[in-house]
Enzyme design. Structure first.
Site, PDB file in Angstrom:
ATOM      1  N   LYS A 271       0.849  -1.193   0.000  1.00 22.73           N
ATOM      2  CA  LYS A 271       0.000   0.000   0.000  1.00 22.73           C
ATOM      3  C   LYS A 271       0.883   1.241   0.000  1.00 22.73           C
ATOM      4  O   LYS A 271       1.784   1.361   0.833  1.00 22.73           O
ATOM      5  CB  LYS A 271      -0.929   0.019   1.220  1.00 22.73           C
ATOM      6  CG  LYS A 271      -1.810   1.268   1.222  1.00 22.73           C
ATOM      7  CD  LYS A 271      -3.012   1.126   2.134  1.00 22.73           C
ATOM      8  CE  LYS A 271      -2.670   1.426   3.568  1.00 22.73           C
ATOM      9  NZ  LYS A 271      -3.849   1.427   4.425  1.00 22.73           N
TER      10      LYS A 271
ATOM     11  N   GLN B  39     -13.453   7.949   9.966  1.00 21.66           N
ATOM     12  CA  GLN B  39     -13.319   6.776  10.818  1.00 21.66           C
ATOM     13  C   GLN B  39     -14.447   6.672  11.845  1.00 21.66           C
ATOM     14  O   GLN B  39     -14.915   5.579  12.153  1.00 21.66           O
ATOM     15  CB  GLN B  39     -11.964   6.782  11.540  1.00 21.66           C
ATOM     16  CG  GLN B  39     -10.908   5.990  10.837  1.00 21.66           C
ATOM     17  CD  GLN B  39     -11.355   4.587  10.471  1.00 21.66           C
ATOM     18  OE1 GLN B  39     -11.957   3.870  11.259  1.00 21.66           O
ATOM     19  NE2 GLN B  39     -11.090   4.185   9.253  1.00 21.66           N
TER      20      GLN B  39
HETATM   21  N1  NAD Z   1      -5.324   2.862  13.278  1.00 22.02           N
HETATM   22  C1  NAD Z   1      -5.577   2.785  12.005  1.00 22.02           C
HETATM   23  O1  NAD Z   1      -5.478   1.737  11.373  1.00 22.02           O
HETATM   24  C2  NAD Z   1      -6.060   4.009  11.287  1.00 22.02           C
HETATM   25  C3  NAD Z   1      -6.633   3.906  10.010  1.00 22.02           C
HETATM   26  C4  NAD Z   1      -7.142   5.063   9.414  1.00 22.02           C
HETATM   27  C5  NAD Z   1      -7.035   6.288  10.062  1.00 22.02           C
HETATM   28  N2  NAD Z   1      -6.431   6.342  11.290  1.00 22.02           N
HETATM   29  C6  NAD Z   1      -6.276   7.605  12.000  1.00 22.02           C
HETATM   30  O2  NAD Z   1      -7.528   7.968  12.537  1.00 22.02           O
HETATM   31  C7  NAD Z   1      -7.576   9.388  12.706  1.00 22.02           C
HETATM   32  C8  NAD Z   1      -8.876   9.910  12.134  1.00 22.02           C
HETATM   33  O3  NAD Z   1      -8.948   9.613  10.758  1.00 22.02           O
HETATM   34  P1  NAD Z   1     -10.202  10.102   9.888  1.00 22.02           P
HETATM   35  O4  NAD Z   1     -10.014   9.516   8.537  1.00 22.02           O
HETATM   36  O5  NAD Z   1     -11.464   9.844  10.606  1.00 22.02           O
HETATM   37  O6  NAD Z   1      -9.933  11.684   9.844  1.00 22.02           O
HETATM   38  P2  NAD Z   1     -10.988  12.844   9.571  1.00 22.02           P
HETATM   39  O7  NAD Z   1     -10.192  14.015   9.171  1.00 22.02           O
HETATM   40  O8  NAD Z   1     -12.078  12.357   8.679  1.00 22.02           O
HETATM   41  O9  NAD Z   1     -11.644  13.112  11.029  1.00 22.02           O
HETATM   42  C9  NAD Z   1     -10.856  13.573  12.105  1.00 22.02           C
HETATM   43  C10 NAD Z   1     -11.748  14.095  13.225  1.00 22.02           C
HETATM   44  O10 NAD Z   1     -10.906  14.500  14.321  1.00 22.02           O
HETATM   45  C11 NAD Z   1     -11.160  15.863  14.674  1.00 22.02           C
HETATM   46  N3  NAD Z   1      -9.908  16.479  15.122  1.00 22.02           N
HETATM   47  C12 NAD Z   1      -8.898  16.928  14.341  1.00 22.02           C
HETATM   48  N4  NAD Z   1      -7.883  17.367  15.123  1.00 22.02           N
HETATM   49  C13 NAD Z   1      -8.285  17.201  16.409  1.00 22.02           C
HETATM   50  C14 NAD Z   1      -7.682  17.474  17.659  1.00 22.02           C
HETATM   51  N5  NAD Z   1      -6.449  17.983  17.737  1.00 22.02           N
HETATM   52  N6  NAD Z   1      -8.388  17.195  18.771  1.00 22.02           N
HETATM   53  C15 NAD Z   1      -9.625  16.661  18.704  1.00 22.02           C
HETATM   54  N7  NAD Z   1     -10.241  16.382  17.546  1.00 22.02           N
HETATM   55  C16 NAD Z   1      -9.574  16.636  16.416  1.00 22.02           C
HETATM   56  C17 NAD Z   1     -11.701  16.497  13.400  1.00 22.02           C
HETATM   57  O11 NAD Z   1     -12.419  17.659  13.708  1.00 22.02           O
HETATM   58  C18 NAD Z   1     -12.560  15.328  12.856  1.00 22.02           C
HETATM   59  O12 NAD Z   1     -13.791  15.294  13.534  1.00 22.02           O
HETATM   60  C19 NAD Z   1      -6.301   9.918  12.038  1.00 22.02           C
HETATM   61  O13 NAD Z   1      -5.339  10.150  13.031  1.00 22.02           O
HETATM   62  C20 NAD Z   1      -5.861   8.776  11.136  1.00 22.02           C
HETATM   63  O14 NAD Z   1      -4.479   8.788  10.890  1.00 22.02           O
HETATM   64  C21 NAD Z   1      -5.964   5.240  11.906  1.00 22.02           C
END
Ligand code: NAD
Length: 345
Positions: free
Chosen positions: A77, A149
């Site tokens: 990926k 997510q």
């Molecule tokens: N563990 C895994 O396998 C995996 C897989 C995909 C994504 N992720 C991680 O999950 C997280 C969310 O991904 P997503 O695709 O939902 O992102 P997204 O941008 O769609 O949503 C992020 C959310 O977090 C909020 N946010 C942003 N900064 C913030 C902060 N400092 N404090 C509190 N809230 C905050 C935003 O307002 C939004 O509601 C990311 O860190 C991403 O890297 C992890």
């Protein structure tokens, strides 16, 4: 079809819609659970992630590779994060692509959009964590984060926790919460209420049976004293150095389960518990990897009082497992596109 004929047929090309139409959350949960067990049993290869930082343009490129014994595909990926995209070009910041190759010949055989695979396998990962670690009678979930997510996590939980009755969602951005509430009340089929302030977040955490953290935060969103006994936490957002959503004292007091400790100790919540001295690189403080639990080697939740944390950073083998389903199904369909890259006589 022999190998040469397969290669000459070409590389299967799948866009995001085709990926979505050929993969259900139910089957991804099953595949992720099996893959966790195979990872524990040593039946996978998961080389370290290659991370190229392009600081001058606020970007990064990660290359993740994986192999699962018994599958006839190996995968790569390529996932980028170009954080100015939204502002500069009005386009998403996280493009990604998955490429699969035949595990017998090494010839590439499929290329597909990686966004939905990442989303759905992570939703499935959260579901597997909750299935084994949350109280069976869990009714209330709190989602911290209201993005991509947070949506799939709720749908995944709905499939494995049949008693789920209500959800609460927090984000620092009011409009995101409002949008989530409207959309997910309908999609998840349970009432979803918005949580708008830190004070309300504290109160919501104290009512939740399951907390799911899904933000890119770099500081604790949930504090130890907010979490009541018996709570399960899926820590999903922290998947990079410095990212953090939980007070490390939660991990000190919880039964901590990692997807892969070699990853969570570097990029998950465990990295902060190690820094705080509550866990050690030698696995002190870790209860298990999730594969030990899904394989039945160690029990998951053992009573209604313990706090459990599933620290899930995402593994390339989950991408391969999910992408393999898509390829298998698409190969049977009329109209699937192929690009003839190799012409072997
Ligand atoms: N563990 C895994 O396998 C995996 C897989 C995909 C994504 N992720 C991680 O999950 C997280 C969310 O991904 P997503 O695709 O939902 O992102 P997204 O941008 O769609 O949503 C992020 C959310 O977090 C909020 N946010 C942003 N900064 C913030 C902060 N400092 N404090 C509190 N809230 C905050 C935003 O307002 C939004 O509601 C990311 O860190 C991403 O890297 C992890």
């Amino acid at each position: 079809m022999n190998k040469k004929e397969q290669i000459n047929k070409g590389i299967m090309l799948l866009d995001a819609t085709e990926v979505r139409n050929n993969l259900s959350l139910e089957e991804t949960i099953e595949a992720v659970e099996q893959t966790y067990s195979q990872y524990y049993q040593g039946k996978t290869l998961l080389p370290p992630v290659v991370n190229m930082m392009l600081d001058d343009r606020d970007g990064e490129l990660d290359v993740k590779t994986g192999f699962i014994d018994g599958f006839n595909l190996i995968g790569v990926k390529m996932a980028a994060g170009f954080y100015q995209n939204e502002k500069s070009y009005g386009i998403p910041s996280w493009p990604s692509m998955i490429m699969l190759a035949d595990a017998q010949t090494g010839f590439p055989c499929a290329a597909m959009d990686g966004g939905y695979i990442t989303t759905i396998r992570t939703g499935a990962a959260g579901a597997v964590g909750a299935k084994h670690l949350a109280r069976k009678n869990s009714e209330t979930v709190l989602l911290v984060g209201a993005g991509n997510q947070a949506r799939i996590q709720l749908l995944g939980l709905k499939l494995v926790m049949p008693g789920l009755k209500r959800a609460m969602v927090y984000s620092p951005v009011r409009e995101e919460v409002e949008l989530y509430v409207t959309e997910m009340t309908e999609k998840a089929g349970i009432p979803v209420t918005g949580v708008f302030t830190k004070e309300e977040l504290k109160e919501a955490a104290g009512k939740a049976d399951i907390i799911v953290t899904v933000t890119p935060s770099r500081e604790p969103q949930i504090l130890r004293e907010w979490v009541r006994p018996g709570t399960h936490i899926n820590a999903i957002g922290s998947d990079g150095p410095g990212k953090q959503e939980l007070d490390p004292a939660i991990l000190r007091d919880a039964k901590v389960v990692a997807d892969s400790f070699s990853q969570t100790s570097q990029i998950g919540e465990c990295q902060h518990a190690i820094k705080a001295g509550y866990m050690k690189e030698d696995r002190t403080g870790l209860y298990a990897e999730i594969g030990e639990v899904t394989s039945g080697v160690k029990p998951g939740r053992e009573n209604n009082e313990e706090i459990t944390v599933f620290d899930a950073t995402g593994m390339a083998v989950l991408d391969v497992a999910a992408a393999s389903i898509v390829v298998r199904r698409s190969a049977e369909k009329e109209g699937t596109r192929y690009f003839q890259m190799f012409h072997l006589d």
